[in-house]
Design a protein around this motif. Structure first.
Motif, short mmCIF file in Angstrom:
data_model
loop_
_atom_site.label_atom_id
_atom_site.label_comp_id
_atom_site.label_asym_id
_atom_site.label_seq_id
_atom_site.Cartn_x
_atom_site.Cartn_y
_atom_site.Cartn_z
N ALA A 155 -15.82 1.94 -39.02
CA ALA A 155 -16.34 0.71 -38.23
C ALA A 155 -17.47 1.02 -37.79
O ALA A 155 -18.57 0.06 -37.59
CB ALA A 155 -15.30 0.32 -37.12
N GLY A 159 -20.69 -1.22 -38.28
CA GLY A 159 -21.57 -1.59 -37.00
C GLY A 159 -22.85 -1.49 -37.39
O GLY A 159 -23.77 -2.42 -36.84
N THR A 172 -18.15 -8.81 -41.75
CA THR A 172 -17.87 -7.98 -40.35
C THR A 172 -16.68 -8.44 -39.77
O THR A 172 -15.88 -7.52 -39.39
CB THR A 172 -18.96 -8.61 -39.37
OG1 THR A 172 -20.24 -8.79 -39.77
CG2 THR A 172 -18.95 -7.89 -38.20
N VAL A 176 -13.85 -5.93 -38.87
CA VAL A 176 -13.22 -5.73 -37.44
C VAL A 176 -11.60 -5.83 -37.36
O VAL A 176 -10.99 -5.00 -36.86
CB VAL A 176 -13.98 -6.82 -36.58
CG1 VAL A 176 -13.16 -6.91 -35.19
CG2 VAL A 176 -15.45 -6.57 -36.36
#
Lengths: 729, 330
Positions: A155, A159, A172, A176
């Motif tokens: 992640a 990010g 994204t 997530v």
């Protein structure tokens, strides 16, 4: 006893099931950032090495999963450092000239504030260099069952690409969701949680989807629930300050006036220059201004541009030399940058000098192209089809100079390709599908196709967005609308610089544009007109078609004087500009990569995945709240089985018993029906059904009449019980 | 009459050869008998019904309680309600087996041995204070109760049909009694307790006893033949599979939760008692309610709740109640 054993076995199964789910979620997060990198690689390089590096990292992690974690961490760092060292060796040495610690810091900050990875030099090599390290670490941790940490590593990597703006909204969100799922399922697996807790987790994931789709703090953020809207109603001009434009999908351009230009002559106004083609869009890299461009030699043009609504770009006629009225810079690429966002009424003045005068014959310019220009402006993505290259080769056969080749390709596109704003979104490579297929396209299709075809023949070319001159409302005043946004091509002519070519046929688009303006006026849209444009096009006394005249002039602005060039270009402009054309620059937005969909194609896998999570959450929520059980009961209660009288009576009794239990209390396990019916003081219908059932069950005496009676009584009891029943536990 | 039956038929104490009466008639008959007995035994309706269902189901009954609460009275009332043979044996420590079954005596006239039938040759045998007799004498009852026949000097003789043993035993003075063997206890379909009457009921008892005892006025309300036919009807009561499953589950539950659970013979007894209960209700099929009504008196005395404990008793009754709560009625 036996039920307990079954329950144990079930919980064993669900623990391993949750482990698999957690591992799968980690894999999805890893896949999310890898997909971003893969896209980068395919634009500039062959992805084989990249895939090999990633697979190698996963295999290595599997082999070394017994390694102490400190060693694994060290190994991952070594992989990352080694990869970056290899990357630096792949970067052209020229970049090291300006290399300094401050520069590295600036670049890092730039990357983390939305500077796309695609805009880096040797982006493919960079992607291949950085991909293995986090992949190794995430896979290593996942193999060791540390799903939370694995998800954390993956992640964090994702990010990074969110910050660079390379990860699309949907990617994204998928990342997530998967990270949350990995943490959730991992924790549940570790604690052997119940099915209801799994349901809660599923609902939470679904709420994340709904929340991100409905509550957004980011204006213009696309909902991942729909595969990027097929039109861009909010895109006023389709020219953006962003370093990226996606291409494809139907467009709905804003008919309102964007700005008004006061100038002595008409001109195309540049707003964006793009050098890197990704297969579905254009990226402006750091190399745009690279190379020494010959100084402009043409006439000087002074424009006074007044914004009629918010503008986040600063259009200018090429090549801007100086600007006043606002605080902005003129960069090497020939653009005004770092300026403020203009509000309605803001004005600035640009002094431009055309690269060459119309009178110059460019067809003789066959000089050498500088290396830096060639390195930047001959890039083609992996997805370019050989047939496109072959076609371009046959079209440019015999042409000796870049301008002749450009003219040949331009003529071919104008003659052979249909224009439509409702162009289908290509499934794969935009240019390949547009050039080889039958589907129509609009300006970005044409400009992209021409750029790619020229590049394949060694002609440096770039993709430019901006505005056409617009509607002339006075001798020295033009009104430019969102509909006038446009995309075209600039071709590098040795020793002369970047010369504009416009391959978009203007015949059809003229009709479309006029139609849309008329519609907008009819529907009362505000801001369609400014500076008296509603009174019609300004007509000089001795001219029949002002626009034709001005366009002829404008066609020459910054263009070659070559007769062939002039003719080829002039035709397009005559038709297009004459009726206030508004061709299109591509859709804006950071999510250009997802693009827009015009055809009835299946939504992308990531969208389907998001939908899947949503549906899963809805189902889990329904189960959690007992809604499915209720709905089932409601149907069950009213739907009596048919068949054997005995089964009918039994079925009727089950309904009656259920109704009684809802009205009063559960029947105890050891409680007989007689006792129960007596204790809850059931009414005569229920007692009758119970008696019929008792006789059918314990004496085996039942007939059709009994069954019919039981069904009738059960139905009448159920009908009084019309509220959706509670689930029976 | 009894001699006419071959051993096998007689062994079926429920008289398969007799024509069964209809279920409602059998129910009426049982109801009349219950009413009749209630004129003598006060405030024992449930117990009387239990005796009746046992009689209809072809079982024997053991009454256990402190002396003086009417055990013998109840047994005599049952016997008197039918017009059959009624015998009573007072079991004492010096009672011999032959005193119960009968003995071969030499007949001087005929110069042959002749069988003198014991008190067991009766339709209703009241075995008073059965736990006072030594085990050997008690076990002489064993064969008679289970097989409705006695064997003396190698010769098997069938007992009359019907043959019902109503035994009583004292719950006090245990040290001066012989505990009934497990096998024999198992052969009683039910063990019942009467308990002291309530205050008003006791006054009622005294009222009735002053002057002449009502037992002297009791009259038969049914013939032995009626009883035989009623028992035949009872044997024909339908027992559906769910009921059999339920009974089996109850028995299995006791086996899973007690040191000694209910034997298959216990399950059979429960079903037969339940059939009797169904007849009493005028019904020709057994429902789980019948089973539940009969479960405690039929099952409790066969259960040893804790290892080393005694059979029956409060723990066993509690266990039966728990089985009735836990085992699902389907």
């Amino acid at each position: 006893m036996s039920t307990a054993r079954v329950r144990d076995a079930a919980s064993d199964w669900s623990v391993s099931w949750r482990s698999v789910a957690a591992g799968g979620c980690v894999a999805v997060v890893v896949a999310a950032y890898l997909s971003v990198l893969y896209d980068v690689v395919t634009v500039v390089d062959d992805p084989t090495l990249f895939v090999g590096a990633v697979v190698g990292a996963v295999v290595l992690a599997g082999v070394l999963r017994a390694l102490p974690w400190t060693h694994a961490l060290g190994l991952a760092s070594a992989i990352l450092v080694g990869g970056l060292a290899l990357y630096l060796s792949a970067v052209p040495p020229a970049y090291f000239d300006a290399l300094s610690p401050l520069r590295v810091l600036q670049d890092t900050v730039a990357l983390l504030t939305g500077y796309s990875v695609l805009r880096m030099p040797a982006a493919g090599a960079w992607a291949t260099a950085v991909a293995p390290a986090p992949t190794f670490l995430a896979a290593y941790l996942a193999f060791r069952g540390q799903y939370t940490r694995a998800a954390g590593v993956a992640a964090a990597t994702l990010g990074f690409f969110v910050l660079t703006g390379d990860s699309t909204t949907t990617t994204t969100l998928v990342g997530v969701l998967a990270a949350a799922g990995a943490v959730g399922f991992g924790t549940l697996a570790a604690h052997a949680a119940s099915a209801r807790q799994t349901q809660v987790l599923t609902v939470v994931l679904a709420v994340m989807v709904v929340g991100s789709a409905t509550v957004t703090a980011v204006p213009g953020g696309q909902s991942p629930l729909v595969p990027a809207s097929s039109s861009n109603p909010s895109a006023g001009s389709l020219v953006s300050a962003d370093g990226y434009v996606g291409v494809g999908g139907s467009l709905d351009l804003d008919p309102r006036v964007q700005f008004v230009v006061g100038s002595e002559r008409a001109s195309y106004y540049r707003a964006g220059v793009y050098d890197r083609y990704t297969g579905d869009g254009w990226v402006r890299t750091a190399d745009v201004g690279s190379g020494t461009t010959p100084s402009p030699t043409g006439e000087r043009v002074r424009q006074r541009i007044t914004a009629e609504r918010t503008l986040d770009v600063l259009p200018s006629a090429p090549v801007p030399q100086s600007v006043s009225g606002i605080d902005a810079e003129v960069v090497d690429g020939g653009l005004l940058v770092n300026g403020p966002t203009l509000r309605s009424g803001d004005t600035y003045v640009v002094e431009s000098q055309r690269p060459v005068n119309d009178s110059v014959d460019l067809s003789r310019e066959t000089g050498a192209v500088p290396d830096r220009v060639a390195a930047t402006y001959l890039q083609l993505p992996d997805s370019t089809d050989d047939r496109v290259v072959d076609l371009a080769a046959s079209l440019t056969e015999g042409a000796e100079s870049n301008s002749e080749r450009a003219a040949a390709v331009e003529r071919w596109l104008e003659a052979n390709k249909q224009y439509s704003l409702d162009a289908p979104k290509p499934d794969d490579d935009l240019v390949t599908e547009f050039v080889l297929g039958d589907a129509p396209g609009y300006c970005t299709y044409f400009a992209s196709a021409m750029t790619v075809m020229l590049r394949s023949q060694g002609v440096p070319a770039r993709f430019v967005t901006g505005f056409t001159p617009g509607q002339q409302v006075a001798e020295d005043e033009w009104v430019v609308r969102g509909l006038d946004s446009h995309a075209w091509v600039e071709v590098y002519v040795p020793d002369r610089g970047w010369v504009r070519f416009d391959p978009t046929p203007s015949g059809e688009r003229t009709t479309v544009e006029q139609q849309r303006i008329t519609e907008a006026r009819a529907s009362g849209t505000e801001g369609v007109d400014a500076a008296g444009s509603e009174d019609g096009t300004w007509t000089p006394t001795n001219e029949t078609t002002t626009m034709t005249r001005t366009e002829t002039t404008s066609a020459g602005v910054g263009e070659s004087d070559a007769p062939t060039e002039q003719a080829a270009y002039g035709v397009g402009n005559l038709e297009g500009e004459g009726s206030d054309p508004a061709n299109v620059t591509p859709p804006t937005g950071p999510n250009g990569a997802t693009g827009s969909s015009g055809g009835p194609t299946l939504p992308p896998a990531s969208t389907l995945l998001v939908w899947g999570v949503l549906v899963g959450g809805a189902v889990a929520g329904a189960r959690y709240s007992g809604l499915t059980a209720r709905a089932y009961r409601a149907v069950w209660l009213r739907w009596l089985p048919r068949g054997d009288p005995r089964e009918e009576v039994e079925g009727a009794f089950e309904r009656v018993e259920y109704v009684l239990e809802r009205q009063h209390r559960e029947r105890e396990p050891g409680e007989t029906v007689r006792d129960f019916v007596a204790d809850v003081r059931a009414d005569d219908r229920a007692r009758r059904v119970a008696a019929l059932r008792e006789r059918a069950r314990y004496a085996g005496r039942v007939d059709r009449a009994d069954a019919a009676e039981a069904r009738r009584l059960a139905r009448s009891l159920a009908a009084e019980n019309s509220r959706l029943p509670d689930p029976r536990r | 009459m009894t001699d006419a039956h071959d051993t096998h038929t007689v062994a079926d104490s429920r008289g398969g050869a007799t024509t069964a009466m209809s279920i409602p008639d059998a129910g009426d008959l049982a109801g009349r008998v219950v009413e009749n007995i209630e004129t003598v035994v006060v405030d024992q309706h449930d117990t009387i019904e239990h005796v009746l269902t046992a009689v209809l189901g072809g079982g024997h009954v053991l009454l256990e309680d402190v002396p003086g609460v009417g055990k013998t009275m109840l047994a005599r009332s049952v016997a008197r309600s039918f017009d059959g043979d009624f015998r009573r044996v007072q079991f004492t420590p010096d009672l011999l087996p032959t005193d119960v079954t009968g003995v071969n005596v030499f007949n001087e006239k005929t110069r042959e041995f002749e069988f003198q039938p014991g008190p067991v040759f009766a339709n209703v045998l009241l075995a008073d204070e059965i736990n006072r007799a030594p085990p050997k004498t008690q076990s002489s009852l064993l064969e008679a109760m289970e097989e409705a026949q006695v064997t003396a000097d190698g010769e098997t003789r069938a007992l009359p049909d019907p043959f019902v043993v109503v035994a009583t035993q004292n719950a006090v003075e245990r040290d001066r009694a012989y505990e009934l063997p497990v096998a024999e206890l198992d052969r009683f379909m039910k063990k019942l307790r009467l308990g002291y009457p309530g205050r008003e009921q006791e006054i009622d008892v005294l009222d009735r006893a002053v002057g002449g005892h009502p037992i002297d006025d009791i009259e038969a309300v049914a013939s032995v033949e009626d009883l035989r036919r009623a028992r035949a009807a009872t044997a024909g009561v339908e027992v559906a599979r769910p009921v059999k499953e339920y009974v089996t589950e109850l028995a299995r539950y006791t086996r899973d939760h007690a040191a000694l659970g209910v034997s298959p013979r216990g399950s059979i007894s429960l079903l037969r008692a339940s059939q009797g209960r169904a007849v009493l209700d005028g019904r020709d099929y057994v429902v789980p309610d019948d089973v539940q009504a009969e479960a405690e008196p039929v099952l409790a005395h066969r259960i040893r709740a804790e290892a080393g404990g005694t059979l029956g008793g409060e723990p066993a009754r509690t266990l039966v109640q728990r089985a009735l709560q836990r085992v699902a009625v389907e």
